[in-house]
Scaffold this active site. Sequence first.
Site, PDB file in Angstrom:
ATOM      1  N   SER A  17     -44.147 -36.703  18.461  1.00  0.00           N
ATOM      2  CA  SER A  17     -43.723 -36.136  19.735  1.00  0.00           C
ATOM      3  C   SER A  17     -44.811 -35.231  20.290  1.00  0.00           C
ATOM      4  CB  SER A  17     -42.405 -35.376  19.574  1.00  0.00           C
ATOM      5  OG  SER A  17     -42.529 -34.379  18.594  1.00  0.00           O
ATOM      6  N   CYS A  18     -44.638 -34.849  21.541  1.00  0.00           N
ATOM      7  CA  CYS A  18     -45.611 -34.042  22.267  1.00  0.00           C
ATOM      8  C   CYS A  18     -46.019 -32.825  21.435  1.00  0.00           C
ATOM      9  CB  CYS A  18     -44.990 -33.601  23.595  1.00  0.00           C
ATOM     10  SG  CYS A  18     -46.124 -32.727  24.667  1.00  0.00           S
ATOM     11  N   PRO A  19     -47.285 -32.537  21.329  1.00  0.00           N
ATOM     12  CA  PRO A  19     -48.423 -33.117  22.040  1.00  0.00           C
ATOM     13  C   PRO A  19     -49.200 -34.158  21.233  1.00  0.00           C
ATOM     14  CG  PRO A  19     -49.156 -31.098  21.021  1.00  0.00           C
ATOM     15  CD  PRO A  19     -47.681 -31.290  20.645  1.00  0.00           C
ATOM     16  N   ASP A  44     -42.328 -41.720  22.138  1.00  0.00           N
ATOM     17  CA  ASP A  44     -42.010 -40.515  22.907  1.00  0.00           C
ATOM     18  C   ASP A  44     -42.092 -40.847  24.392  1.00  0.00           C
ATOM     19  OD1 ASP A  44     -41.754 -38.011  24.032  1.00  0.00           O
ATOM     20  OD2 ASP A  44     -43.626 -37.213  23.231  1.00  0.00           O
ATOM     21  N   ASP A  50     -47.651 -37.650  29.894  1.00  0.00           N
ATOM     22  CA  ASP A  50     -48.669 -36.877  29.172  1.00  0.00           C
ATOM     23  C   ASP A  50     -50.007 -37.615  29.112  1.00  0.00           C
ATOM     24  OD1 ASP A  50     -46.732 -34.975  28.743  1.00  0.00           O
ATOM     25  OD2 ASP A  50     -46.396 -35.492  26.642  1.00  0.00           O
TER      26      ASP A  50
END
Length: 81
Positions: A17-19, A44, A50
């Site tokens: 997941s981010c980042p 994600d 992103d």
Amino acid sequence: MTDEFDITETLDVKGASCPMPVVKTKSAADGLEAGDVLEVVATDSGSMSDIDGWASGTDGVELLEQVEDGDVYKHYVQKTA
């Protein structure tokens, strides 16, 4: 879809997941030669915006295409310099 370019390398960031999808994409792109295409496979949904934002703000890379395939998001990034 990918008929227009040849994939040089595939990066699997499913489950991250981010980042992390962006961090790993940047790292993988740094190792490519000009003209190479990196396929990034993620789960994600935030990776769509992103990676688009990262590529837009980063010299030397171009986001060629993004594909949503159910729960999987595929991004195609070309090293331009």
